[in-house]
Design an enzyme around this catalytic site. Sequence first.
Site, PDB file in Angstrom:
ATOM      1  N   GLU A  36       1.288   3.798   1.930  1.00 55.32           N
ATOM      2  CA  GLU A  36       2.005   4.159   3.143  1.00 55.32           C
ATOM      3  C   GLU A  36       3.308   3.373   3.281  1.00 55.32           C
ATOM      4  O   GLU A  36       4.358   3.922   3.620  1.00 55.32           O
ATOM      5  CB  GLU A  36       1.132   3.906   4.378  1.00 55.32           C
ATOM      6  CG  GLU A  36      -0.205   4.620   4.363  1.00 55.32           C
ATOM      7  CD  GLU A  36      -1.321   3.752   3.800  1.00 55.32           C
ATOM      8  OE1 GLU A  36      -1.125   3.163   2.715  1.00 55.32           O
ATOM      9  OE2 GLU A  36      -2.380   3.656   4.440  1.00 55.32           O
TER      10      GLU A  36
ATOM     11  N   ARG B  76     -10.803   3.969 -21.011  1.00 55.70           N
ATOM     12  CA  ARG B  76     -10.791   2.508 -20.893  1.00 55.70           C
ATOM     13  C   ARG B  76      -9.716   2.048 -19.910  1.00 55.70           C
ATOM     14  O   ARG B  76      -9.934   1.139 -19.102  1.00 55.70           O
ATOM     15  CB  ARG B  76     -10.546   1.870 -22.256  1.00 55.70           C
ATOM     16  CG  ARG B  76     -11.720   1.947 -23.218  1.00 55.70           C
ATOM     17  CD  ARG B  76     -11.408   1.194 -24.499  1.00 55.70           C
ATOM     18  NE  ARG B  76     -12.528   1.194 -25.435  1.00 55.70           N
ATOM     19  CZ  ARG B  76     -12.530   0.577 -26.598  1.00 55.70           C
ATOM     20  NH1 ARG B  76     -11.455  -0.120 -26.983  1.00 55.70           N
ATOM     21  NH2 ARG B  76     -13.603   0.631 -27.389  1.00 55.70           N
TER      22      ARG B  76
ATOM     23  N   CYS C 195      -1.493  -1.417   7.615  1.00 57.94           N
ATOM     24  CA  CYS C 195      -0.619  -0.269   7.398  1.00 57.94           C
ATOM     25  C   CYS C 195      -0.428   0.530   8.684  1.00 57.94           C
ATOM     26  O   CYS C 195       0.632   1.121   8.908  1.00 57.94           O
ATOM     27  CB  CYS C 195      -1.188   0.629   6.305  1.00 57.94           C
ATOM     28  SG  CYS C 195      -1.103  -0.091   4.654  1.00 57.94           S
TER      29      CYS C 195
ATOM     30  N   SER D 148     -19.973   4.829 -39.389  1.00 60.35           N
ATOM     31  CA  SER D 148     -19.727   5.736 -38.259  1.00 60.35           C
ATOM     32  C   SER D 148     -18.258   5.991 -37.983  1.00 60.35           C
ATOM     33  O   SER D 148     -17.928   6.782 -37.100  1.00 60.35           O
ATOM     34  CB  SER D 148     -20.374   5.167 -36.993  1.00 60.35           C
ATOM     35  OG  SER D 148     -19.812   3.902 -36.671  1.00 60.35           O
TER      36      SER D 148
ATOM     37  N   TRP E 261     -14.734   7.529 -39.078  1.00 57.58           N
ATOM     38  CA  TRP E 261     -14.659   7.978 -37.692  1.00 57.58           C
ATOM     39  C   TRP E 261     -15.303   9.346 -37.607  1.00 57.58           C
ATOM     40  O   TRP E 261     -14.985  10.232 -38.412  1.00 57.58           O
ATOM     41  CB  TRP E 261     -13.209   8.050 -37.195  1.00 57.58           C
ATOM     42  CG  TRP E 261     -12.535   6.726 -37.173  1.00 57.58           C
ATOM     43  CD1 TRP E 261     -11.650   6.238 -38.055  1.00 57.58           C
ATOM     44  CD2 TRP E 261     -12.676   5.711 -36.156  1.00 57.58           C
ATOM     45  NE1 TRP E 261     -11.228   4.989 -37.683  1.00 57.58           N
ATOM     46  CE2 TRP E 261     -11.846   4.654 -36.499  1.00 57.58           C
ATOM     47  CE3 TRP E 261     -13.425   5.617 -34.990  1.00 57.58           C
ATOM     48  CZ2 TRP E 261     -11.752   3.494 -35.715  1.00 57.58           C
ATOM     49  CZ3 TRP E 261     -13.328   4.482 -34.219  1.00 57.58           C
ATOM     50  CH2 TRP E 261     -12.495   3.439 -34.585  1.00 57.58           C
TER      51      TRP E 261
ATOM     52  N   HIS F  70       0.837  -1.175   0.000  1.00 60.91           N
ATOM     53  CA  HIS F  70       0.000   0.000   0.000  1.00 60.91           C
ATOM     54  C   HIS F  70       0.888   1.245   0.000  1.00 60.91           C
ATOM     55  O   HIS F  70       2.090   1.188   0.280  1.00 60.91           O
ATOM     56  CB  HIS F  70      -0.923   0.002   1.215  1.00 60.91           C
ATOM     57  CG  HIS F  70      -1.975  -1.055   1.175  1.00 60.91           C
ATOM     58  ND1 HIS F  70      -2.984  -1.170   2.104  1.00 60.91           N
ATOM     59  CD2 HIS F  70      -2.198  -2.070   0.282  1.00 60.91           C
ATOM     60  CE1 HIS F  70      -3.763  -2.190   1.805  1.00 60.91           C
ATOM     61  NE2 HIS F  70      -3.305  -2.763   0.710  1.00 60.91           N
TER      62      HIS F  70
ATOM     63  N   ASP G 106     -20.482  -3.627 -35.069  1.00 61.95           N
ATOM     64  CA  ASP G 106     -19.139  -3.041 -35.182  1.00 61.95           C
ATOM     65  C   ASP G 106     -18.016  -4.020 -34.893  1.00 61.95           C
ATOM     66  O   ASP G 106     -16.858  -3.745 -35.228  1.00 61.95           O
ATOM     67  CB  ASP G 106     -19.010  -1.850 -34.219  1.00 61.95           C
ATOM     68  CG  ASP G 106     -19.996  -0.737 -34.526  1.00 61.95           C
ATOM     69  OD1 ASP G 106     -20.433  -0.653 -35.688  1.00 61.95           O
ATOM     70  OD2 ASP G 106     -20.335   0.031 -33.613  1.00 61.95           O
TER      71      ASP G 106
END
Length: 359
Positions: free
Chosen positions: A61, A193, A93, A177, A179, A59, A209
Amino acid sequence: MSSIEPAGDAVDRQCMARAIAAAARSRCVAPPNPWVGAVVRTPDGRTYEGSTERVGGRHAEVVALDAAGADALGATLYVTLEPCAHHGRTPPCADAVVAAGITRVVVGIEDPDPAVSGRGVAALRAAGVTVDVGVQAAQVANQLRPYLKHRRTGRPWVVLKLAASTDGRTAAPNGTSQWITSPEARADGHRLRAESDAILVGAGTVRRDDPSLTVRDHHDPMVPERGGLDPRRIVLGTAPLDAAVHPCTEVKGELTDVLDQLGEEGVVQLLVEGGARVAGEFHRAGLVDRYVVYLAPALFGGSDAPGLFAGAGAFDISEVWRGRFSSVERVGDDLRIELAPPDRDDDHDAGRPDDREPS
């Protein structure tokens, strides 16, 4: 939960800003754990930073304490989220903080996770460590919005990504579609993403698509790569056996049940990419936490091209959904517009470049 304490002095705010910047570097690698940043500051002003590693790793810390070594004795630790005090994949932690000889801990916000939720602060204080809570709390909460929602509700933070011409059209009448938006906007979409644990599309989009739904061409140096781990691919319905989206998870049923299932499986942020029917269903059900709309300087110039949403919309002007613009910026030749529902208390994306480094 303890009450929020005074925000601290300029040094506290500056060190917490550095911890927030460090946390941004683990945004794509930490989930389902929170992306946390930490800074150790010695009495003479030397600093050591850390951010959460991939699941099973250290982690924030502990990373900062390891970097500081013996210099941690008598130092102050700044951490964006309350240190844990329980045994999970890693030891507590809070124990590491006490063992390192830290005398003061400054916490951005407490952790709503039931396994933590004030216990870390209590353990530190019981060990004689001074703990101040609430420095840069709004900024930290903004950065951790997906995590906080997931821990409080059990459901993922839902981001709906949309792309259209300026007159709100998403494809030509003949179905083409690619681009509408610029390469820069598409790269920015891949950054979204990379920040998400799963991407959801409808089976109709898959058939039409044949998207792969992988992270390919974002070029933001401030966003770490996922280490070859693409987000999970979720299809609402059934995908053809030869679809590029495989391997994927096929889901059916009520959207609320889908979100409950994904939340239980550790999905902290879900990116919904469409198509228009799925986008409309999420929107009308009030399940979207953040809208990201890319608008291209293009006009189809008619009413025969499909729009952003499919299905029945508002019948009367009094029924029109009204949120608020939380961010507007230019990306390539396009505009990137973020909308927040009216009941969401947040500002623009804490992961944008202007929030990643202290001023």
